[in-house]
Design a protein around this motif. Structure first.
Motif, PDB file in Angstrom:
ATOM      1  N   TYR A  43       0.942  -1.138   0.119  1.00  0.00           N
ATOM      2  CA  TYR A  43      -0.258  -0.104  -0.144  1.00  0.00           C
ATOM      3  C   TYR A  43       1.126   0.941   0.116  1.00  0.00           C
ATOM      4  CZ  TYR A  43      -4.284  -2.905   1.316  1.00  0.00           C
ATOM      5  OH  TYR A  43      -4.681  -3.906   0.420  1.00  0.00           O
ATOM      6  N   ALA A  44       1.828   1.014   0.793  1.00  0.00           N
ATOM      7  CA  ALA A  44       2.914   2.422   0.927  1.00  0.00           C
ATOM      8  C   ALA A  44       3.510   2.542  -0.962  1.00  0.00           C
ATOM      9  CB  ALA A  44       3.857   2.526   1.733  1.00  0.00           C
ATOM     10  N   ALA A  45       4.087   1.506  -1.456  1.00  0.00           N
ATOM     11  CA  ALA A  45       4.297   1.683  -2.366  1.00  0.00           C
ATOM     12  C   ALA A  45       3.611   2.187  -3.631  1.00  0.00           C
ATOM     13  CB  ALA A  45       4.545   0.606  -3.101  1.00  0.00           C
ATOM     14  N   PHE A  46       2.481   2.402  -3.629  1.00  0.00           N
ATOM     15  CA  PHE A  46       1.531   2.610  -4.490  1.00  0.00           C
ATOM     16  C   PHE A  46       1.769   4.342  -3.876  1.00  0.00           C
ATOM     17  CE2 PHE A  46      -1.397  -0.992  -3.702  1.00  0.00           C
ATOM     18  CZ  PHE A  46      -1.973  -0.821  -5.170  1.00  0.00           C
ATOM     19  N   GLY A  47       1.848   4.957  -3.554  1.00  0.00           N
ATOM     20  CA  GLY A  47       2.769   6.191  -3.395  1.00  0.00           C
ATOM     21  C   GLY A  47       3.634   7.284  -3.498  1.00  0.00           C
ATOM     22  N   THR A  48       4.479   5.667  -3.572  1.00  0.00           N
ATOM     23  CA  THR A  48       6.088   5.885  -3.447  1.00  0.00           C
ATOM     24  C   THR A  48       6.160   6.784  -5.204  1.00  0.00           C
ATOM     25  OG1 THR A  48       7.148   3.927  -2.208  1.00  0.00           O
ATOM     26  CG2 THR A  48       8.705   4.781  -4.020  1.00  0.00           C
ATOM     27  N   GLY A  49       7.453   8.080  -4.920  1.00  0.00           N
ATOM     28  CA  GLY A  49       7.018   8.891  -5.570  1.00  0.00           C
ATOM     29  C   GLY A  49       6.542   9.897  -6.183  1.00  0.00           C
ATOM     30  N   LEU A  50       5.303   9.639  -5.134  1.00  0.00           N
ATOM     31  CA  LEU A  50       4.666  10.788  -5.969  1.00  0.00           C
ATOM     32  C   LEU A  50       4.142  11.641  -4.871  1.00  0.00           C
ATOM     33  CD1 LEU A  50       1.316   7.835  -6.406  1.00  0.00           C
ATOM     34  CD2 LEU A  50       2.754   8.829  -8.048  1.00  0.00           C
ATOM     35  N   ARG A  51       4.043  13.248  -5.485  1.00  0.00           N
ATOM     36  CA  ARG A  51       3.373  14.047  -4.951  1.00  0.00           C
ATOM     37  C   ARG A  51       2.363  14.194  -3.964  1.00  0.00           C
ATOM     38  NH1 ARG A  51       4.377  16.272 -10.335  1.00  0.00           N
ATOM     39  NH2 ARG A  51       6.470  16.751 -11.086  1.00  0.00           N
ATOM     40  N   LYS A  52       2.605  15.101  -3.537  1.00  0.00           N
ATOM     41  CA  LYS A  52       1.178  15.272  -2.302  1.00  0.00           C
ATOM     42  C   LYS A  52       0.022  15.370  -3.482  1.00  0.00           C
ATOM     43  CE  LYS A  52      -0.678  17.260   1.459  1.00  0.00           C
ATOM     44  NZ  LYS A  52      -1.371  18.489   2.264  1.00  0.00           N
ATOM     45  N   ASP A  53      -0.354  16.512  -4.405  1.00  0.00           N
ATOM     46  CA  ASP A  53      -1.179  16.230  -4.918  1.00  0.00           C
ATOM     47  C   ASP A  53      -1.720  14.960  -5.849  1.00  0.00           C
ATOM     48  OD1 ASP A  53       0.746  16.995  -6.843  1.00  0.00           O
ATOM     49  OD2 ASP A  53       0.036  17.695  -8.059  1.00  0.00           O
ATOM     50  N   GLU A  54      -0.352  14.384  -6.031  1.00  0.00           N
ATOM     51  CA  GLU A  54      -0.973  12.810  -7.154  1.00  0.00           C
ATOM     52  C   GLU A  54      -1.336  12.148  -5.955  1.00  0.00           C
ATOM     53  OE1 GLU A  54       2.566  13.781 -10.377  1.00  0.00           O
ATOM     54  OE2 GLU A  54       3.319  12.414  -8.248  1.00  0.00           O
ATOM     55  N   LYS A  55      -1.184  12.175  -5.044  1.00  0.00           N
ATOM     56  CA  LYS A  55      -1.299  11.301  -3.827  1.00  0.00           C
ATOM     57  C   LYS A  55      -3.437  11.058  -4.207  1.00  0.00           C
ATOM     58  CE  LYS A  55       2.739   9.848  -1.541  1.00  0.00           C
ATOM     59  NZ  LYS A  55       2.907  10.024  -0.028  1.00  0.00           N
ATOM     60  N   ALA A  56      -3.327  12.306  -3.185  1.00  0.00           N
ATOM     61  CA  ALA A  56      -5.126  13.050  -3.298  1.00  0.00           C
ATOM     62  C   ALA A  56      -5.755  12.920  -4.948  1.00  0.00           C
ATOM     63  CB  ALA A  56      -4.572  14.509  -3.541  1.00  0.00           C
ATOM     64  N   VAL A  57      -4.950  12.845  -6.404  1.00  0.00           N
ATOM     65  CA  VAL A  57      -5.882  12.731  -7.236  1.00  0.00           C
ATOM     66  C   VAL A  57      -5.944  11.020  -7.479  1.00  0.00           C
ATOM     67  CG1 VAL A  57      -5.427  11.999 -10.129  1.00  0.00           C
ATOM     68  CG2 VAL A  57      -4.924  14.377  -8.820  1.00  0.00           C
ATOM     69  N   MET A  58      -4.791   9.846  -6.547  1.00  0.00           N
ATOM     70  CA  MET A  58      -4.616   8.620  -6.879  1.00  0.00           C
ATOM     71  C   MET A  58      -6.517   8.572  -5.387  1.00  0.00           C
ATOM     72  SD  MET A  58      -2.311   5.752  -4.976  1.00  0.00           S
ATOM     73  CE  MET A  58      -1.101   5.866  -6.697  1.00  0.00           C
ATOM     74  N   MET A  59      -6.303   8.956  -4.538  1.00  0.00           N
ATOM     75  CA  MET A  59      -7.624   8.388  -3.386  1.00  0.00           C
ATOM     76  C   MET A  59      -9.008   9.032  -4.076  1.00  0.00           C
ATOM     77  SD  MET A  59      -8.566   7.093  -0.850  1.00  0.00           S
ATOM     78  CE  MET A  59      -7.308   7.141  -0.142  1.00  0.00           C
ATOM     79  N   HIS A  60      -8.871   9.840  -4.801  1.00  0.00           N
ATOM     80  CA  HIS A  60     -10.219  10.434  -5.422  1.00  0.00           C
ATOM     81  C   HIS A  60     -10.237   9.187  -6.634  1.00  0.00           C
ATOM     82  CE1 HIS A  60     -11.970  13.879  -7.670  1.00  0.00           C
ATOM     83  NE2 HIS A  60     -12.447  13.017  -7.491  1.00  0.00           N
ATOM     84  N   GLY A  61      -9.771   8.914  -6.952  1.00  0.00           N
ATOM     85  CA  GLY A  61     -10.105   7.783  -8.512  1.00  0.00           C
ATOM     86  C   GLY A  61     -10.415   7.074  -7.796  1.00  0.00           C
ATOM     87  N   VAL A  62      -8.810   6.415  -6.663  1.00  0.00           N
ATOM     88  CA  VAL A  62     -10.369   4.778  -6.085  1.00  0.00           C
ATOM     89  C   VAL A  62     -11.084   5.087  -5.082  1.00  0.00           C
ATOM     90  CG1 VAL A  62      -9.380   3.602  -3.997  1.00  0.00           C
ATOM     91  CG2 VAL A  62      -7.703   3.873  -6.070  1.00  0.00           C
ATOM     92  N   LEU A  63     -11.634   6.173  -4.894  1.00  0.00           N
ATOM     93  CA  LEU A  63     -13.098   6.741  -4.334  1.00  0.00           C
ATOM     94  C   LEU A  63     -14.121   6.606  -5.010  1.00  0.00           C
ATOM     95  CD1 LEU A  63     -12.083   9.345  -0.936  1.00  0.00           C
ATOM     96  CD2 LEU A  63     -12.790   6.271  -0.778  1.00  0.00           C
ATOM     97  N   ALA A  64     -13.188   7.024  -6.464  1.00  0.00           N
ATOM     98  CA  ALA A  64     -14.558   7.441  -7.541  1.00  0.00           C
ATOM     99  C   ALA A  64     -14.798   5.737  -7.979  1.00  0.00           C
ATOM    100  CB  ALA A  64     -14.709   8.333  -8.245  1.00  0.00           C
ATOM    101  N   ILE A  65     -13.936   5.253  -7.625  1.00  0.00           N
ATOM    102  CA  ILE A  65     -14.221   3.978  -8.150  1.00  0.00           C
ATOM    103  C   ILE A  65     -15.080   2.351  -7.566  1.00  0.00           C
ATOM    104  CG2 ILE A  65     -13.626   1.181  -9.039  1.00  0.00           C
ATOM    105  CD1 ILE A  65     -13.408   3.593 -11.253  1.00  0.00           C
ATOM    106  N   ALA A  66     -15.116   2.497  -6.158  1.00  0.00           N
ATOM    107  CA  ALA A  66     -15.514   2.173  -4.872  1.00  0.00           C
ATOM    108  C   ALA A  66     -16.391   2.466  -4.616  1.00  0.00           C
ATOM    109  CB  ALA A  66     -14.571   2.662  -3.640  1.00  0.00           C
ATOM    110  N   ILE A  67     -17.566   3.686  -5.210  1.00  0.00           N
ATOM    111  CA  ILE A  67     -18.435   4.638  -4.899  1.00  0.00           C
ATOM    112  C   ILE A  67     -19.528   3.951  -6.061  1.00  0.00           C
ATOM    113  CG2 ILE A  67     -18.060   5.619  -3.062  1.00  0.00           C
ATOM    114  CD1 ILE A  67     -18.480   8.462  -4.382  1.00  0.00           C
TER     115      ILE A  67
END
Length: 147
Positions: free
Chosen positions: A80-104
């Protein structure tokens, strides 16, 4: 600077994200969509639309399915930590936004999806307030799309 302000406000980035970031985000979205066992063609279409909208990058349905086929359901905290390795804070936010969009997308978050989202948020180092804000954005997106 504008990208940082937009990220703090929870707005999707106007410019295209880096290719490596987009692929990581797509991978996380494929993982959460596979939590219920299979990825239906409608989910592939939703993933394709969402990744394009959030990252400015397009992926063909066969690329999405190929990446989804490579996903593992038994992940460690390091995964789970590896998903964010090397990503900027805004990219991590986009990742979570996308994951939540699919989950809901189904109208509710299933237990396996909830477990994935929770572990991913912890792995990315996101605070609860950030996740709630991103969930609100994902719900607003869903309502806008009329899903």
């Amino acid at each position: 600077m504008i990208r940082r302000i937009a990220a703090q406000l929870g707005l999707p980035a106007a410019a295209r994200l880096r290719k490596t970031a987009a692929v990581r985000i797509l991978s996380a979205m494929c993982h959460v969509s596979k939590c219920d066992g299979i990825i239906a063609p409608a989910e592939v279409a939703l993933i394709s639309d969402t990744i394009q909208r959030l990252t400015g990058r397009s992926f063909a349905p066969d690329e999405i399915m190929q990446l989804a086929d490579q996903t593992r359901l038994q992940l460690t905290p390091q995964d789970y930590a590896a998903f964010g390795t090397g990503l900027r804070k805004d990219e991590k936010a986009v990742m979570m936004h996308g994951v939540l969009a699919i989950a809901i997308a189904s109208g509710r978050i299933f237990p396996a999806e909830y477990a994935f989202v929770t572990a991913l948020a912890q792995g990315l180092g996101l605070q609860g307030a950030d996740v709630r804000r991103l969930l609100g954005l994902a719900i607003a997106d869903m309502n806008t799309r009329g899903a």
